[in-house]
Scaffold this motif. Structure first.
Motif, PDB file in Angstrom:
ATOM      1  N   ASN A  36     -40.733  16.254  -5.561  1.00 50.36           N
ATOM      2  CA  ASN A  36     -40.888  15.267  -4.520  1.00 50.36           C
ATOM      3  C   ASN A  36     -41.755  15.800  -3.514  1.00 50.36           C
ATOM      4  N   CYS A  39     -40.826  15.210   0.268  1.00 50.06           N
ATOM      5  CA  CYS A  39     -39.671  15.651   1.091  1.00 50.06           C
ATOM      6  C   CYS A  39     -39.383  17.337   0.615  1.00 50.06           C
ATOM      7  N   ASP A  41     -38.533  18.207  -2.252  1.00 50.82           N
ATOM      8  CA  ASP A  41     -37.144  18.227  -3.408  1.00 50.82           C
ATOM      9  C   ASP A  41     -37.723  18.795  -4.628  1.00 50.82           C
ATOM     10  N   CYS A  66     -32.973  18.004  -0.493  1.00 57.70           N
ATOM     11  CA  CYS A  66     -32.278  17.430   0.588  1.00 57.70           C
ATOM     12  C   CYS A  66     -30.944  17.103   0.131  1.00 57.70           C
ATOM     13  N   SER A  69     -31.293  13.980  -2.587  1.00 58.41           N
ATOM     14  CA  SER A  69     -31.770  14.327  -3.902  1.00 58.41           C
ATOM     15  C   SER A  69     -30.721  15.078  -4.586  1.00 58.41           C
ATOM     16  N   ARG A 126     -37.070   7.896   1.753  1.00 65.84           N
ATOM     17  CA  ARG A 126     -35.825   8.710   1.058  1.00 65.84           C
ATOM     18  C   ARG A 126     -35.717   7.981  -0.336  1.00 65.84           C
ATOM     19  N   CYS A 129     -36.123  10.540  -3.028  1.00 65.54           N
ATOM     20  CA  CYS A 129     -35.457  11.739  -3.058  1.00 65.54           C
ATOM     21  C   CYS A 129     -34.166  11.240  -3.721  1.00 65.54           C
TER      22      CYS A 129
HETATM   23 ZN    ZN Z   1     -35.398  14.601  -0.327  1.00 69.04          ZN
END
Ligand code: ZN
Length: 151
Positions: A36, A39, A41, A66, A69, A126, A129
């Motif tokens: 991702n 972010c 991830d 994060c 995730s 988000r 995530c």
């Molecule tokens: Zn994330």
């Protein structure tokens, strides 16, 4: 903050701090990677079928991401164990539907603890995530070897 929101936050925090099924299955019957970029991830899933070959025996995940995730991947490993490919597809569709729409997560009892992640739909950044691990699992089920990107 409502009691339900507090409960949901507890579930997410618990799975972030003590992720379930973290690691890699070797040998594995399927695997896939997801990323991702919004972010940063990264998740790598490995899965094994049970002895009958029709139901998921175990899914494990590794990667860096994060809190959302990581918690989502951890919740996924618990949610899909023992399910057939079709059941995973249905569950995934319902989960993605809740996260990208305004459907009440409690309207589908199959979601169980996954409902805890419904709150992220208020934060569009988000959502990816929370859905990364699911897109990655679907790719693993299809035997797709190209890494999945949410972008
Ligand atoms: Zn994330």
């Amino acid at each position: 903050m409502s009691e339900l929101t507090a409960l949901y936050q507890d579930i997410i925090l618990d799975h972030y701090k003590r992720p379930r099924h973290r690691g890699r299955l070797e040998p594995a019957d399927g695997e896939s990677e997801g990323y991702n970029p919004l972010c940063g991830d990264k998740v790598r899933l490995t899965l094994r079928w049970d002895e009958g070959g029709e139901r998921i025996g175990e899914v494990a995940f590794e990667g860096e991401g994060c809190a959302i995730s990581t918690a989502s991947a951890s919740l996924l490993t618990e949610a899909v164990a023992g399910k057939t490919k079709d059941e995973v597809r249905d569950l995934s569709a319902s989960f993605l539907d809740v996260l990208t729409g305004d459907r009440d997560p409690l309207s589908d009892p199959r979601l169980g603890k996954l409902a805890a992640l419904a709150g992220v739909r208020q934060y569009p950044m988000r959502v990816k995530c929370a859905t990364l691990a699911w897109h990655t699992l679907l790719a693993a089920l299809e035997g797709q070897h190209q890494p999945v990107s949410t972008e």
